[in-house]
Motif scaffolding. Structure first.
Motif, mmCIF file in Angstrom:
data_model
loop_
_atom_site.group_PDB
_atom_site.id
_atom_site.type_symbol
_atom_site.label_atom_id
_atom_site.label_comp_id
_atom_site.label_asym_id
_atom_site.label_seq_id
_atom_site.Cartn_x
_atom_site.Cartn_y
_atom_site.Cartn_z
ATOM 1 N N ALA A 33 -1.932 -4.836 -1.976
ATOM 2 C CA ALA A 33 -2.103 -3.496 -1.397
ATOM 3 C C ALA A 33 -2.144 -3.555 0.125
ATOM 4 C CB ALA A 33 -3.363 -2.837 -1.947
ATOM 5 N N GLY A 34 -1.368 -4.469 0.671
ATOM 6 C CA GLY A 34 -1.318 -4.591 2.131
ATOM 7 C C GLY A 34 -0.364 -3.583 2.749
ATOM 8 N N VAL B 208 7.622 3.014 3.629
ATOM 9 C CA VAL B 208 7.910 3.954 4.716
ATOM 10 C C VAL B 208 9.423 4.165 4.814
ATOM 11 C CG1 VAL B 208 7.721 4.414 7.188
ATOM 12 C CG2 VAL B 208 5.863 3.221 5.992
ATOM 13 N N PHE B 209 9.801 5.444 4.840
ATOM 14 C CA PHE B 209 11.214 5.812 4.948
ATOM 15 C C PHE B 209 11.428 6.602 6.233
ATOM 16 C CE2 PHE B 209 9.848 5.854 0.481
ATOM 17 C CZ PHE B 209 10.598 4.793 0.004
ATOM 18 N N HIS B 210 12.445 6.247 6.958
ATOM 19 C CA HIS B 210 12.808 7.001 8.163
ATOM 20 C C HIS B 210 13.973 7.916 7.834
ATOM 21 C CE1 HIS B 210 10.951 4.055 11.322
ATOM 22 N NE2 HIS B 210 10.086 4.449 10.403
ATOM 23 N N ALA C 228 0.818 -1.213 0.000
ATOM 24 C CA ALA C 228 0.000 0.000 0.000
ATOM 25 C C ALA C 228 0.850 1.261 0.000
ATOM 26 C CB ALA C 228 -0.937 0.000 1.191
ATOM 27 N N TYR C 229 2.002 1.208 0.631
ATOM 28 C CA TYR C 229 2.935 2.333 0.673
ATOM 29 C C TYR C 229 4.257 1.833 1.229
ATOM 30 C CZ TYR C 229 0.744 2.138 5.282
ATOM 31 O OH TYR C 229 0.222 1.684 6.471
ATOM 32 N N GLU D 246 12.369 1.567 5.639
ATOM 33 C CA GLU D 246 13.761 1.734 5.225
ATOM 34 C C GLU D 246 14.381 2.902 5.978
ATOM 35 O OE1 GLU D 246 14.403 2.518 1.067
ATOM 36 O OE2 GLU D 246 16.587 2.522 1.306
#
Lengths: 251, 84
Positions: B74-75, A232-234, A229-230, B81
């Protein structure tokens, strides 16, 4: 640390509404902001934009978007933008926004971008009017993206485009269509500012990771690439560096 | 398969999928094989996949069609990262 979630090329229409929502409801636990890297609709109609608003509106984190080429197809980008903004989504086009996250200012500069190709294999401002209009469009967008990036007063800077700023993240796409997938001019604009991360979509068969000549991390978050779904970057090191710098100044 | 499968047919189908008002699909790969035309790729919904197959079948009624079109997951992500 700032947590940036991002996805592009979701191509939402009525048949897709509800598919992302379960994952989006969890955003508040894992991200501070969601970036949408264009191609939010299939044909850029108001009806499709309303589906995007249903799917990506009312989330627990701010949502910042750029439009993509699909979102322009019906020649209604202003209407599409209005629908998204009514749902609380900030839509950038050669513009920027600054969000404050836990006392840290996150600057996001956004532009759709355009094609033109990459160093050694790029279009030039030469020849027929149509060719010149093509590359001048990219030049104009890249210039305003660079200006926006350099003008934002923030602690962490992110560039959001639909088209790719580097060829790295196009690996997997046919070489023949690279000029229609992005431009080195976007990368040059991103490198003209202290950008921490550049996020784009558009290249469905590309790869996730790249880097600009100036060392800025580039991530292709097109949905067919990330297959979730997306992502994520920290972003943390920039803040730590800044904190150390501030400490040094105080001494 | 009675209909000739050549580069022009391939281009015609590619444009059909992109330009058809119900689709706007650019993520399907066409492969011409000896006995059939194969469609591969991933799309956002089962309805979209079914429409692609229907349209190509309609455009090329005499061509044997094989397809392996997936639905993109789409989970929620399970990892993030760190950009350090």
């Amino acid at each position: 640390m700032i947590r940036v979630a991002a996805v592009g090329d979701v191509h939402v229409d009525a048949d897709v509404v509800g598919r992302y929502r379960p994952a989006l409801e969890q955003l508040g636990d894992c991200a501070d902001v969601l970036l949408l890297a264009g191609d939010l609709t299939r044909h850029g109609t108001v009806a499709e934009a309303k589906c995007v608003a249903t799917e990506f509106g009312g989330l627990p984190v701010p949502v910042v978007a750029v439009l993509g080429n699909h979102d322009y197809h019906s020649d209604q980008p202003a209407e599409v933008t209005a629908v998204l903004e009514d749902a609380g989504i900030t839509v950038l086009e050669c513009s920027g926004t600054v969000l404050t996250v836990g006392g840290t200012r996150l600057g996001i500069a956004g532009a759709k971008g355009f094609g033109g190709g990459f160093a050694g294999r790029c279009a030039s401002d030469f020849g027929e009017p149509e060719t010149k209009a093509f590359i001048r469009t990219t030049q104009r967008i890249a210039e305003c993206l660079g200006t926006t990036l350099r003008s934002l007063e923030c602690d962490v800077l992110v560039a959001l485009t639909h088209y790719a700023p580097v060829p790295d993240t196009l690996a997997g796409e046919p070489l023949e269509i690279y000029p229609f997938l992005g431009s080195y001019l976007l990368g040059q604009a991103i490198d003209s500012a202290p950008t921490a991360l550049a996020v784009h979509g558009h290249a469905h068969a590309g790869t996730e990771r790249g880097i600009t000549p100036g060392g800025v991390r580039v991530r292709n978050v097109a949905h067919p690439v990330i297959k979730q779904a997306y992502s994520v970057f920290h972003l943390g090191e920039q803040l730590e560096t800044k904190a150390l710098s501030a400490t040094g100044s105080a001494r | 398969m009675n209909q000739t499968l050549d580069e022009y047919t391939e281009a015609e189908v590619q444009r059909l999928l992109t330009e058809h008002p119900s689709l706007g699909e650019q993520g399907i790969t066409l492969t011409r094989r000896e006995h059939c035309l194969t469609l591969t790729g991933e799309v956002e919904s089962a309805e979209r996949r079914d429409e692609i197959v229907r349209l190509v079948n309609e455009a090329l009624p005499d061509v044997d069609l094989c397809w392996d079109i997936g639905i993109i997951r789409a989970g929620a992500p399970t990892e993030h990262e760190e950009l350090t």
